[in-house]
Scaffold this active site. Structure first.
Site, PDB file in Angstrom:
ATOM      1  N   GLY D 153      -4.771  23.323  55.484  1.00 42.10           N
ATOM      2  CA  GLY D 153      -5.016  23.317  53.829  1.00 42.10           C
ATOM      3  C   GLY D 153      -5.207  24.639  53.696  1.00 42.10           C
ATOM      4  O   GLY D 153      -5.971  25.613  54.306  1.00 42.10           O
ATOM      5  N   CYS D 154      -4.689  24.633  52.003  1.00 43.68           N
ATOM      6  CA  CYS D 154      -5.624  26.293  51.179  1.00 43.68           C
ATOM      7  C   CYS D 154      -7.075  26.278  51.802  1.00 43.68           C
ATOM      8  O   CYS D 154      -7.326  27.114  51.720  1.00 43.68           O
ATOM      9  CB  CYS D 154      -5.174  25.597  49.887  1.00 43.68           C
ATOM     10  N   TYR D 155      -8.831  25.208  51.038  1.00 43.69           N
ATOM     11  CA  TYR D 155      -9.793  25.360  51.165  1.00 43.69           C
ATOM     12  C   TYR D 155      -9.916  25.900  52.198  1.00 43.69           C
ATOM     13  O   TYR D 155     -10.460  26.936  52.399  1.00 43.69           O
ATOM     14  CB  TYR D 155      -9.987  24.007  50.895  1.00 43.69           C
TER      15      TYR D 155
END
Lengths: 350, 350, 350, 350
Positions: D153-155
C-alpha cells in the site's frame, strides 16, 4: 425589521450551497424551507457542516412540496436543473409565491430558441412574457414588480455587463465579437462525475463546448437588446482549476476611432450609480480573486491600436454574482428591500 | 555511444531547472558545467535537492567563464535573461562552442524590431543572420547545421504550431487573428516577487500585457513567413494557477468555406511525420495535463458555422516543449543525434 | 452607533490585508489610518484593488507616526514583524492609545523565554505584566480592560483551543503530547521570497522547523496554565498548498479510561457559551474549508482504543481566527462592543 | 532485448492509469492487454488521450478473460479493488501467469486479520503463504522468485521505509509510535464521488479514518517483522489538495540516547545499496514535489532533545512508488530484469 421567510428548492448543488451561505447571515430574508429528495429528513447542517451554529443550519431538509412552501414562505429560490425548474415555477406561482429561478428555464424569451439550444420543448411558454431577466443593473425597476425572475447565467452576467456600455452607445461593431471566458470548477456543478474530480481538474486547463455552449443564446438575446440589433457572438468557455470565478476576455472592434479615456469615461458614466460594477482605473485589469465571494463585476479596458480592437476584461464570482448572490439581490428587490441587503461582502483575499 | 559534454549558463530559473531535470536522464548529452554567480561553490543537488542521486546533481555550480566552458563542453545552453544572453552567446561562439539561447535575444531577425519591443539596442546584430529559430517542425534541417539556435518562446511555440498548417495553405484570413493564451506560473520565472507568491496566484486568474506582450513580434514574424505576408496578431496572455502548461485558443476566419474534415486532414498531413504534434480526433480538445512534462503539442480544431470561424486550440508544456525540452531537441540535432534523444517522456497524469 | 476610529500599522502583509478586509465592512470600527513606509502616499485601494468601492479603500497610506495616530485613532493594530512591534507599542501606549499587537512581542510573559526563542532581548519587559493574551474564550474579561493585547499566534490558537477542555479537566497526560499542525501558505507571509512562490508551494507538501518553531513556547505557556503544570509539547508545523487554514492533529494519552461520549460532553460543556468554537458531532472531523474566512474553531474528537489515545483535531482560518479576526474581536472587547461585532462571517464554501 | 508481454486488469483507476503511463515508455515490458468491463471495445488512447502517439495507446481495451490473458501475456498486473483481485489472481496463477496484485488482497499473511479489517472472508487463503510483499528494499530476493506479489500500500511504503533502519536496529521504542500521514487526492481513487470533486478538495485539508485506516495492519505486520516484536501503531491519514504524493511524519522515542549523526549514519548504511531511498543530508526535510513521478523515497531525520523524540519524515509519490511504479519494479524482478528497468524518472519539478 421583520424577517421574510424564504424557501430553497434544491439544496445539494453549489448554487444551493451558496444560497444557504448567503441566507445564513442575511438580516431579513430567513431560510425557512430547504428541499432535496435525496437528503430529506436531515438538518441542513448535517449536509453542510459549515453551517453548524447558524440558524439556517437547523432548518430540516424536506421533500419539495408546493403547499408546504406556500404555507411557510413568501418567496422561493429554485436551484434545480433546467427542465425541472419550469414545473416547480408554475406550481409555486399558482400557489401565490414569488419565484427566483436560477436555472435557464425562463431566461430566453423565445420558446423556440430554448427548445433549439436545450433540446426540450418548453412546457410553460405562457409564463415567459412575465418572467424578468434578473440583472439588476439593467432591469431593477422591472425586477421589483416581478413575480417570476429568471436569474441570469454566470457567463452571460460577465459578458453582458462587460459589453453593455459599449454596445448601447454604438461604440463597437456588432459583428465579430469573440468572448473567451474562463470559469472556476464550481460552475460545473456538484454532481459526482469523473471529469470534475480533483485530479482531473487540478493543475490543468481546458476548453470545452467551443461555439456551442447553452449560454450563447442568452448572451445574444441581451446584447441584441442593448445594441438594438441582432448579434451573433462567438462564445467560448474554458475550465479553470479554481473554486470560484469567471474571467471573460472579450474582443471587439471600434466602429469609429475613440481614445481609451473616452471609452473609459463612458463606462464610468454607465455604471455611475451601480456600485457593484467597478470600472477599474486605466492600466488595471481584473483578477478573479478581487471579486471572490462578492457581488462585484470588475471591468478592465484595453485599446490595442495595432489591431484596432477594444478588449474588455470582466470578472465576477460565478457562484455569488453569477448565481446565488444575484438571486438574493433579485429577491431583495422583489421584497421591497434595498438590492444589496445582506450582500455587503468584502472580497476574500487571499 | 559516447557522451557529449554540455554546459548550462544560468541554472537558478525554471528553464535552468528544467534543463537540469531533462539532462539528468539524457543518454548522451551530459551536464558538465552549471553556472550561477549567486550559487557558485555548491553542488547542484544542494540548490535542487530533487537531483540527489543523479550524476547531474553532483556537478559543482561555477561562475560563468567562457574559457572554462570552452574547455569542458561542446555546447552550451543559455538560460539567462534577454539582454544578458547576447554577450554570452557572442563570447561562446567565438570560443568555438555551439549555443542554444533560451532567451529572446536572437529570435527576431530584425534588430530594430528587437529594440522596439525589448527596449534595448541589440549589441550583436551581426549574429542575427546566422541564428536559426529552433522550432524543429519547421526548421530541423537548418538547426542541424546551426552554431547558434534561438530557442522559441513558449507562447509562440503554441501559436505558431497551431496555425502553421492553416496559414501555409491559405485557409484562413491573415487579418484579424486573435490568440487568447493562458500560461502556468512557471512561465513567470523564479525570481522572488510578491506578484507570483503562492497566495497571489492560487485560486485566481488574470489577464496581463494584453496586446503588448513581447512574444507578439516573434509570433508575427513566424506566422508571416508561413503565410507569405505581413501579419498582425492580437496576442493576449493570461496567468493560470498551474505549474506548467500553455493553452492557446486561436480565433480565425476561413478564407473560403471548408469542412472540418478537410481542415483536419490538412493538419494531419502537415504534421504527418512530426510525432510531437498530435492533431486530436474531431470532437476532442487539448488539456494542458495531457502534455505535462513532454514535448507534445496537442491541437484541437473547431469549426463554428454560426460565426464562420475556425477555432484552433493548442496546448504545450511551457517549460518542456516551450523552453528547455525544445532546447534539448535543438541540441540533439546540432549534435548529430535524433531530435528526440532523451525526450521520450510520457505525460505526467494526473 | 458612533464609529470608533482605528489605525493599522503595517498594511502590506497578509495580516494587514486581512485587517483591511474585515474593517472594510465593520459597522463600528472605522479604519482611519493605514501605514507603510514602502507604500506611503497611495490610497489603500491602489495597493489592494479589491478594496475599490469601500471607504477603507480610500484611506491614504501614510508613514507611521505616533502623534498622527494618537490624534486620529482610539486604537491601533500592529501588523509589523516581531522585534519591530514592541517599540511601536510602547510609543503608542504612551500616547494614550489602545494597542492590539499581532506580533509575538508581548505573548510570552517571560522575557528570557522570548530572548531564547526569538534571539533578541526584549526592549520593553516592563510592559509584559500588563499585556493580555488575546484569546477571547479564555481571557475575555481581562481583554475588556486591557490597553495592550498580545494577539495569539495562529498555530497556538488551534492547539490551545483544541486541548483546553481536556487539560483543564486533567483528562490527558501532560507529558508526551504531539501536535502535528498544517498551515496554509498565507501563514508564511507576503514577503517576496523564492520559497513561497506559487511553483514552489503548489502541488507539494512539506514539514519545516520540526520541534523548533517559535510558537512552541507560546503553546507551552498557555497549556501549562490550563493544566496547572509545566508542559513540554512536540509541536511540528507543515506547509499546505492552500491559501488559508490550519488543521492541527493533536495526539494525547488519557490519564484514566473515559468514553468518547464523556469526553465529548466535557468539550461541549467547556465551550457551551463560546459560539466560535464548534465541537463537531461524534464521528465528524474538521476541514479547513468549513472555517474559511471566519472566527470558528472546529474541533473533532477521536478515541483510539488500540493505542489508548485521544486524538483532537482542530481547524481554524489562520488569517481570520488565527490573526486579524481575533485581533478585531479583542479590539471589540477593548472598545466596549460585543466580541463578535463585524465578525458574523459565514464560511466561504467552496 | 526481447520484449515481455504484460497485461493490465482494471485500467480505469489511477493505478491503472499510472501503469499505462509507465509501461508506455518501458523498454522491455510491453503492454499487450488492458481490460475494463466498462470501457471494453475502445483503444486505450480513447480513454486516455494523453497516450495518443504511444504504442500502448493503441492497445484495445477488452473484457477481462483469463484464457486470453494467458495466451497473450507472461505477467499480469491487477489494478482492481480488493475483494475482486483475489479471484483474478487465483485464476491467472492457475493459468500459469505471474501476477502483481496492487490491491490489499495478499498483503496480510493472516487471513483473520484481513477479514477483520476488510470486512470480508478471504476466499483464497491457500495462496497467502506464497505471496511475497513487494517492497524491493526488503524482499528483492524473494520477489525475484515469486509468482504472486502483493504490491504494498502507498501509506505503508512511506511508513515502513521510514522506520526500517531504526526498528531493525532497536533504536526506538516499539510502543507509542504515531504516524501522521498526508496523501494527495489520487490516493482516493478515480470513482465518481462528490467527496473528491475538485471543489470539495481544493484549497482545503482534512483528516479521515483516524486510527482505523485499513493500511494499519499492513504497517504493523511489516514493522513487527523488522522489530522482531508485535507493534501497535497509531496511523492517521489526511487528504492533501495535491495530485500525487504522501508525506508521513512519524513520531518515535529513542530507546537509549544517540546523536543525530549516529542515527543518520545508520540510515545511510541501511540504504547504502538501495538507490531509491534517499536519506537527506542533516537539516534537510523531504517535500513531495522532490519525488513527484518517481520511485524515490526521501527520508529526513530530526532529533528533538526537548522531548527525546526521533521524528522521521518520509515522502513518496503515492502513485508511482506507492503503487504502479513499485508494481513495475516487482515485475522487473520477476522477469529477470534489473529492478529499475524503465523506472529512471527524474522528479517533475516544478
Amino acid at each position: 425589521m421583520e424577517t421574510i421567510p424564504v424557501g430553497l428548492v434544491g439544496v445539494t448543488g453549489y448554487t444551493g450551497m451558496e444560497l444557504a451561505r448567503i441566507l445564513a447571515v442575511h438580516p431579513i430574508l430567513r431560510l425557512t424551507r430547504a428541499t432535496s429528495r435525496a437528503e430529506a429528513g436531515k438538518p441542513l447542517r448535517s449536509l453542510y457542516p459549515f453551517l453548524q451554529g447558524f440558524r439556517a443550519g437547523d432548518v430540516g431538509i424536506t421533500e419539495p412540496d408546493a403547499a408546504d412552501l406556500a404555507a411557510s414562505c413568501k418567496l422561493v429560490f429554485l436551484a434545480v436543473p433546467h427542465g425541472a425548474a419550469m414545473d416547480y415555477a408554475a406550481e409555486l406561482l399558482t400557489a401565490g409565491l414569488s419565484v427566483v429561478d436560477l436555472s435557464a428555464d425562463f431566461r430566453l424569451a423565445d420558446a423556440d430558441v430554448y427548445a433549439s439550444w436545450y433540446g426540450l420543448a418548453h412546457r410553460h411558454p405562457d409564463l415567459l412574457p412575465d418572467a424578468v431577466y434578473g440583472l439588476p443593473e439593467l432591469y431593477a425597476p422591472r425586477i421589483k414588480k416581478a413575480k417570476l425572475v429568471a436569474n441570469p447565467g454566470c457567463y452571460p452576467t460577465s459578458v453582458i455587463l462587460g459589453l453593455a456600455p459599449a454596445l448601447s452607445a454604438g461604440l463597437i461593431e456588432t459583428d465579430g465579437i469573440v468572448a473567451d471566458s474562463k470559469s472556476g470548477a464550481s460552475g460545473a456543478g456538484r454532481k459526482a462525475a469523473v471529469g470534475t474530480l480533483f485530479c482531473e481538474v487540478h493543475d490543468s486547463f481546458r476548453a470545452y463546448n467551443l461555439g456551442k455552449h447553452r449560454h450563447t443564446p442568452e448572451i445574444e438575446q441581451e446584447l441584441g437588446k442593448l445594441a438594438g440589433a441582432d448579434i451573433t457572438v462567438s462564445f467560448n468557455p474554458h475550465l479553470l482549476p479554481i473554486d470560484r470565478g469567471i474571467l471573460s476576455t472579450i474582443y471587439t472592434r471600434l466602429v469609429t476611432p475613440a481614445t481609451l479615456e473616452e471609452i473609459h469615461a463612458r463606462y464610468d458614466n454607465f455604471y455611475a450609480d451601480k456600485p457593484w460594477v467597478r470600472v477599474l482605473p486605466l492600466g488595471k485589469l481584473p483578477e478573479t480573486r478581487y471579486v471572490r465571494g462578492t457581488m462585484f463585476c470588475d471591468i478592465g479596458l484595453v485599446l490595442d491600436p495595432r489591431t484596432n480592437r477594444l478588449i474588455v476584461v470582466s470578472a465576477i464570482d460565478n457562484l455569488c454574482r453569477g448565481a446565488s448572490g444575484q438571486a438574493v439581490a433579485c429577491a431583495n428587490l422583489m421584497s421591497g428591500l434595498p438590492s444589496d441587503a445582506g450582500l455587503h461582502f468584502a472580497p476574500m483575499m487571499p
